[in-house]
Design an enzyme around this catalytic site. Structure first.
Site, PDB file in Angstrom:
ATOM      1  CG  HIS A 196      84.310  40.221 -42.845  1.00  0.00           C
ATOM      2  ND1 HIS A 196      83.843  41.147 -41.936  1.00  0.00           N
ATOM      3  CD2 HIS A 196      85.109  39.376 -42.153  1.00  0.00           C
ATOM      4  CE1 HIS A 196      84.331  40.868 -40.738  1.00  0.00           C
ATOM      5  NE2 HIS A 196      85.099  39.794 -40.835  1.00  0.00           N
ATOM      6  CB  CYS A 234      82.834  37.624 -39.023  1.00  0.00           C
ATOM      7  SG  CYS A 234      83.917  38.312 -37.747  1.00  0.00           S
ATOM      8  CG  HIS A 263      86.569  35.481 -39.910  1.00  0.00           C
ATOM      9  ND1 HIS A 263      86.783  36.798 -40.276  1.00  0.00           N
ATOM     10  CD2 HIS A 263      87.151  34.722 -40.865  1.00  0.00           C
ATOM     11  CE1 HIS A 263      87.457  36.819 -41.414  1.00  0.00           C
ATOM     12  NE2 HIS A 263      87.688  35.576 -41.789  1.00  0.00           N
ATOM     13  CG  ASP A 309      88.292  37.142 -36.468  1.00  0.00           C
ATOM     14  OD1 ASP A 309      89.367  37.487 -36.980  1.00  0.00           O
ATOM     15  OD2 ASP A 309      87.233  37.737 -36.661  1.00  0.00           O
ATOM     16  CG  HIS A 310      90.043  40.262 -34.226  1.00  0.00           C
ATOM     17  ND1 HIS A 310      89.243  41.382 -34.270  1.00  0.00           N
ATOM     18  CD2 HIS A 310      90.438  40.053 -35.509  1.00  0.00           C
ATOM     19  CE1 HIS A 310      89.142  41.817 -35.506  1.00  0.00           C
ATOM     20  NE2 HIS A 310      89.864  41.020 -36.281  1.00  0.00           N
ATOM     21  CE1 TYR A 323      93.841  38.569 -37.718  1.00  0.00           C
ATOM     22  CE2 TYR A 323      93.709  40.902 -37.167  1.00  0.00           C
ATOM     23  CZ  TYR A 323      93.174  39.772 -37.772  1.00  0.00           C
ATOM     24  OH  TYR A 323      91.959  39.865 -38.404  1.00  0.00           O
TER      25      TYR A 323
END
Length: 346
Positions: A196, A234, A263, A309-310, A323
């Site tokens: 990552h 990501c 991500h 992702d977030h 999340y």
């Protein structure tokens, strides 16, 4: 593409039955959370997670993450013992059908924000990073969102002092040492390692970061050429670095077969410095062209795992920052639509 969703195990406020109802969802991304970093995982814990997933027709083919002990990153202490444990954990997850392990090699902080409840114009909240606020932080008296309880003040000061002796070059050497022990095990059992990127992709508190840009990735892949040595692409982390060409990087590393996990999320650059806030997933909501990134992935031959992702906290949800369920479910639907449109056009 296999659409997945991050799930923090049985303590997660979001139940598997809700994740399973998201259109197109094939599995969850999870880990064993009750074992100290660096120690061997238990067969029973992993079997329990997989059984719960199967009960909801969800796969468990991605682990995020098997954390890397700080001794390994610093190249000191019991690093060989911890690497042996890591290899054993890879063999264990492989026996339970895991195909990909997402991990990071960031010293001390595996992510950093200055506000976990940034108020957006629409009333939602999200994670954000302000260069101005960060520069006010005293590294000798750290109080950072999300990290106040991760280490005691003495532990943090000790780690920062120890890393003061670790250069970028030394940290890279330690990553290569780790990978040269781990990747042969991955090749034997059929597991991909997906590093990552640094989050955010620049040095913080004098701590070196070595997975922040295209040049960093080229160096890592050249040092350990096996395709098992791959990447978690990501977009939010790389996208915070304004010099990173995400469309070009997506296409390049997809063609190389290096992207094992993606991500996908957007960020909005908020001033002329490094500041940013996390937004909804759509291209129009942030500074990244998500459609162009997905097109580059597909045209490059990417067929790995993806997760939204977030997300923001929306609709009065009081979820774990980044999340919650609702906005990530919307992100998953958007990602599904992007991939379907691009795959049919290509």
């Amino acid at each position: 593409m296999k659409l997945t969703f991050r799930w923090y195990g049985e303590k997660d406020s979001i139940p598997l039955k809700h994740i399973a109802q998201i259109p197109g969802m094939t599995g969850v991304v999870t880990a064993v959370y009750d074992v100290p970093v660096g120690e061997a995982w238990g067969e029973k814990s992993l079997h329990r997670l997989k059984t719960l997933c199967k009960e909801h027709n969800l796969d468990m083919e991605v682990i995020e993450s098997i954390p890397v002990h700080e001794d390994v990153k610093m190249g000191c202490g019991d690093r060989d013992k911890y690497i042996d444990n890591y290899c054993g954990n890879i063999e264990l997850v492989a026996r339970h059908g895991v195909k990909c392990v997402c991990y990071n090699f960031m010293p001390v902080f595996d992510w950093l924000r200055t506000d976990m409840y940034h108020k957006n114009a629409d009333g939602s909240t999200s994670l954000s990073y302000s260069r101005e606020d960060f520069e006010k932080v005293d590294p000798n008296n750290l109080h950072l969102p999300g990290w106040d309880e991760s280490y005691t003040p003495d532990e943090l000061r000790g780690l920062l002092a120890a890393y003061g002796k670790i250069s970028h070059e030394k940290l890279f050497e330690n990553l290569v040492y780790f990978l040269k022990r781990v990747i042969p095990v991955c090749e034997k059992v059929g597991v991909n390692m997906a590093i990552h990127p640094d989050d955010p992709p620049w040095d913080v508190f004098g701590l070196p970061r070595i997975v922040s840009c295209e040049a960093d990735l080229d160096k890592i892949f050249a040092a350990v050429p096996s395709e098992r040595n791959g990447l978690t692409f990501c977009t939010g982390s790389f996208g915070a670095g304004r010099k990173n060409d995400l469309v070009g990087m997506a296409g390049k590393y997809a063609r190389q077969g290096r992207i094992h996990f993606a991500h996908l999320r957007n960020v909005l650059w908020t001033d002329e410095s490094d500041s940013f806030c996390e937004t909804g997933h759509l291209s129009k909501d942030g500074s990244l062209d998500m459609a162009a990134i997905v097109k580059a992935l597909v045209k490059g031959g990417f067929d790995g795992y993806v997760r939204p992702d977030h997300g923001r906290n929306i609709w009065s949800e009081d979820g774990k920052p980044g999340y919650g369920l609702y906005d990530r479910a919307l992100g998953a639907a958007y990602i599904n639509g992007l991939f379907e449109a691009v795959e049919k056009s290509v």
